[in-house]
Motif scaffolding. Structure first.
Motif, PDB file in Angstrom:
ATOM      1  N   THR A 140      -2.237   1.703 -11.542  1.00 26.66           N
ATOM      2  CA  THR A 140      -2.137   3.083 -10.977  1.00 26.66           C
ATOM      3  C   THR A 140      -2.919   3.352  -9.641  1.00 26.66           C
ATOM      4  O   THR A 140      -3.501   2.288  -8.943  1.00 26.66           O
ATOM      5  N   TYR A 141      -2.784   4.437  -8.868  1.00 28.98           N
ATOM      6  CA  TYR A 141      -3.430   4.537  -7.684  1.00 28.98           C
ATOM      7  C   TYR A 141      -4.600   4.885  -7.696  1.00 28.98           C
ATOM      8  O   TYR A 141      -5.441   5.464  -8.817  1.00 28.98           O
ATOM      9  N   ASN A 142      -5.683   4.246  -6.649  1.00 22.76           N
ATOM     10  CA  ASN A 142      -6.860   4.651  -6.475  1.00 22.76           C
ATOM     11  C   ASN A 142      -7.059   5.921  -5.637  1.00 22.76           C
ATOM     12  O   ASN A 142      -5.951   6.411  -5.115  1.00 22.76           O
ATOM     13  N   THR A 143      -8.063   6.444  -5.432  1.00 21.98           N
ATOM     14  CA  THR A 143      -8.119   7.911  -4.583  1.00 21.98           C
ATOM     15  C   THR A 143      -7.678   7.759  -3.080  1.00 21.98           C
ATOM     16  O   THR A 143      -7.133   8.572  -2.516  1.00 21.98           O
ATOM     17  N   ALA A 144      -7.561   6.521  -2.656  1.00 14.94           N
ATOM     18  CA  ALA A 144      -7.203   6.430  -1.039  1.00 14.94           C
ATOM     19  C   ALA A 144      -5.631   6.134  -1.231  1.00 14.94           C
ATOM     20  O   ALA A 144      -5.055   6.178  -0.209  1.00 14.94           O
ATOM     21  N   GLY A 145      -4.940   6.200  -2.362  1.00 11.36           N
ATOM     22  CA  GLY A 145      -3.401   6.235  -2.384  1.00 11.36           C
ATOM     23  C   GLY A 145      -2.771   7.707  -2.783  1.00 11.36           C
ATOM     24  O   GLY A 145      -1.687   7.836  -2.756  1.00 11.36           O
ATOM     25  N   GLU A 174       0.705   8.293 -16.066  1.00  9.42           N
ATOM     26  CA  GLU A 174       0.163   8.145 -14.705  1.00  9.42           C
ATOM     27  C   GLU A 174       1.259   7.441 -13.917  1.00  9.42           C
ATOM     28  O   GLU A 174       1.893   6.774 -14.300  1.00  9.42           O
ATOM     29  N   PRO A 175       1.297   8.127 -12.565  1.00  7.79           N
ATOM     30  CA  PRO A 175       2.306   7.311 -11.880  1.00  7.79           C
ATOM     31  C   PRO A 175       1.624   6.070 -11.411  1.00  7.79           C
ATOM     32  O   PRO A 175       0.573   5.890 -11.144  1.00  7.79           O
ATOM     33  N   LEU A 176       2.651   5.033 -11.389  1.00 10.59           N
ATOM     34  CA  LEU A 176       2.144   3.799 -11.029  1.00 10.59           C
ATOM     35  C   LEU A 176       2.768   3.197  -9.387  1.00 10.59           C
ATOM     36  O   LEU A 176       3.571   3.986  -8.969  1.00 10.59           O
ATOM     37  N   THR A 177       2.106   2.287  -9.044  1.00 13.12           N
ATOM     38  CA  THR A 177       2.429   1.999  -7.562  1.00 13.12           C
ATOM     39  C   THR A 177       3.741   1.341  -7.320  1.00 13.12           C
ATOM     40  O   THR A 177       4.316   1.338  -6.245  1.00 13.12           O
ATOM     41  N   GLY A 178       4.360   0.902  -8.261  1.00 13.77           N
ATOM     42  CA  GLY A 178       5.667   0.212  -8.273  1.00 13.77           C
ATOM     43  C   GLY A 178       5.847  -1.219  -7.701  1.00 13.77           C
ATOM     44  O   GLY A 178       4.715  -1.685  -7.173  1.00 13.77           O
ATOM     45  N   GLY A 187       6.327   5.042 -15.099  1.00 13.75           N
ATOM     46  CA  GLY A 187       5.300   5.284 -13.975  1.00 13.75           C
ATOM     47  C   GLY A 187       6.152   6.109 -12.890  1.00 13.75           C
ATOM     48  O   GLY A 187       5.699   6.142 -11.905  1.00 13.75           O
ATOM     49  N   GLN A 188       7.330   6.577 -13.073  1.00 13.50           N
ATOM     50  CA  GLN A 188       7.871   7.327 -11.804  1.00 13.50           C
ATOM     51  C   GLN A 188       8.723   8.274 -12.679  1.00 13.50           C
ATOM     52  O   GLN A 188       8.996   8.268 -14.051  1.00 13.50           O
ATOM     53  N   GLY A 203       0.888  -1.323   0.023  1.00 12.81           N
ATOM     54  CA  GLY A 203      -0.045  -0.054  -0.106  1.00 12.81           C
ATOM     55  C   GLY A 203       0.714   1.215  -0.072  1.00 12.81           C
ATOM     56  O   GLY A 203       0.501   1.964   0.993  1.00 12.81           O
ATOM     57  N   PRO A 204       1.727   1.635  -0.829  1.00 15.58           N
ATOM     58  CA  PRO A 204       2.448   2.939  -1.018  1.00 15.58           C
ATOM     59  C   PRO A 204       1.471   3.846  -1.487  1.00 15.58           C
ATOM     60  O   PRO A 204       0.355   3.589  -2.027  1.00 15.58           O
ATOM     61  N   GLU A 205       1.819   5.209  -0.954  1.00 16.04           N
ATOM     62  CA  GLU A 205       0.977   6.442  -1.436  1.00 16.04           C
ATOM     63  C   GLU A 205       1.628   7.297  -2.217  1.00 16.04           C
ATOM     64  O   GLU A 205       3.056   7.332  -1.710  1.00 16.04           O
ATOM     65  N   ALA A 206       1.142   8.162  -3.171  1.00 15.35           N
ATOM     66  CA  ALA A 206       1.933   8.978  -3.769  1.00 15.35           C
ATOM     67  C   ALA A 206       2.369  10.019  -3.322  1.00 15.35           C
ATOM     68  O   ALA A 206       1.537  10.954  -3.033  1.00 15.35           O
TER      69      ALA A 206
END
Length: 370
Positions: free
Chosen positions: A241-246, A230-234, A217-218, A137-140
């Motif tokens: 991609t991130y959802n709104t919680a990210g 779009e940034p990716l979660t890696g 993605g980075q 669960g990384p966050e952007a």
């Protein structure tokens, strides 16, 4: 040659010596990075247009308490939340995490050294950001830096989280778990020259419309969108991609990686070993290759851990000094060849190797007689 190497691996418990290293009371290793807590930012303030009130009601006790090799002497007063807001009243000390914003609101913090240089651009990563999170669960969030003497910050960068760890401060008798993701940043990636310094770091959450300049993605961030990606979660995320919680990262701590004066010490841990070879392998830029050649005087050879320009017994011994961290699978992943193989000439076995090989044959014969 394969049998000889295997014999050596069998003999090494009698040969390998563990050299104790003196651990600094201020040095901590957590989630793949080693930092010195005396070098971190000395001041944390809201970055305009946010104010202190934007963070006060959302910060939470994160219990960020890494342990050093000499016991727990980590200064929790240097965590981001405590520097910004102080400890939470009625809560056990242990640091605080500060949510920067969410998918509707961009928040930012400036971390600085009171106008003095705080981080020097050395080989490899120069500082590490710890963000409170959960497995997969990384966050952007994005980071910009200000070169010492400059009046503006660099372009923001978004990078994948490198590692995740759960921190159990049980040795202090404190209940709770801090879960953090670590991301290392190299000042060279912000466009700074070798040896340049910075006096401030700006951290901000990303928003869904932000884009990066690399299809992987980075990379550098196009704040507010554009023709990027779009940034990716890696690798620490679940992919995609991130959802709104990210978009509500919780900044916990920024650690400065202590500089090393050792040539070839690419991971800045004070020595040159297998970890440095692996670190170099992760970097393919021409600058890294030139750096290797400048330090060692010859092009890098995969598997040549001791720097003697061939791959032989001594390299296997060097690799074996880190068995808990680097296993056969990681060797093969990084060097695309089994541990016992070599893409360059391996020297003829010396008298010691032949003795080991003879011992192996005698033991084998003994087993057959049984």
């Amino acid at each position: 040659m394969k049998s000889t190497i295997l014999c050596l691996l069998g003999c090494t418990p009698f040969l390998c010596v563990t050299w104790p290293t003196a651990a600094s009371a201020d040095t901590f290793t957590l989630a793949g990075f080693t930092f010195d807590d005396t070098l971190g930012p000395t001041n944390v303030v809201p970055a305009a247009p946010t104010t202190l009130e934007d963070y006060d009601s959302f910060a939470f006790n994160a219990r960020f308490i890494p342990l050093s090799d000499q016991g727990n002497d980590f200064d929790t007063a240097k965590t981001v939340g405590v520097q910004l807001l102080g400890e939470l009243e009625g809560q056990a000390p242990g640091g605080r995490s500060v949510p920067l914003g969410d998918f509707t609101f961009r928040g930012g913090l400036e971390l600085n050294w009171g106008g003095s240089p705080g981080v020097t651009n050395n080989p490899g990563d120069d500082f590490v950001v710890y963000e409170n999170g959960s497995p997969n669960g990384p966050e952007a969030y994005m980071i910009a830096v200000r070169e010492t003497g400059a009046s503006t910050f660099t372009t923001f960068r978004y990078e994948f989280a490198d590692d995740f760890v759960e921190v159990f401060p049980s040795r202090l008798g404190i209940e709770g778990i801090a879960q953090v993701l670590s991301t290392g940043f190299d000042l060279s990636d912000f466009g700074l020259a070798d040896g340049a310094t910075i006096d401030a770091i700006w951290a901000a959450n990303m928003l869904p419309e932000d884009r990066v300049d690399d299809a992987l993605g980075q990379g550098n961030v196009m704040v507010g969108g554009g023709s990027g990606f779009e940034p990716l979660t890696g690798p620490q995320g679940e992919g995609g991609t991130y959802n709104t919680a990210g978009f509500d990262p919780d900044l916990t701590y920024i650690g400065v990686i202590a500089p090393s004066s050792t040539a070839g010490d690419f991971d800045a841990d004070g020595d040159v070993d297998v970890a440095d070879a692996l670190e170099w392998q992760r970097e393919t830029a021409a600058g890294e290759i030139a750096d290797w050649e400048a330090n060692f005087g010859f092009p890098p050879i995969p598997g040549d851990f001791d720097g003697d320009r061939d791959v032989g017994v001594s390299d296997v011994l060097e690799w074996q000094r880190n068995p808990a961290t680097y296993d056969l699978a990681e060797w093969e992943t990084n060097f695309l060849t089994p541990l016992v193989a070599s893409t360059v000439a391996v020297p003829e076995p010396g008298a010691f190797l032949l003795a080991c090989f003879g011992l192996s044959l005698r033991l084998s014969a003994g087993r057959r007689r049984e």
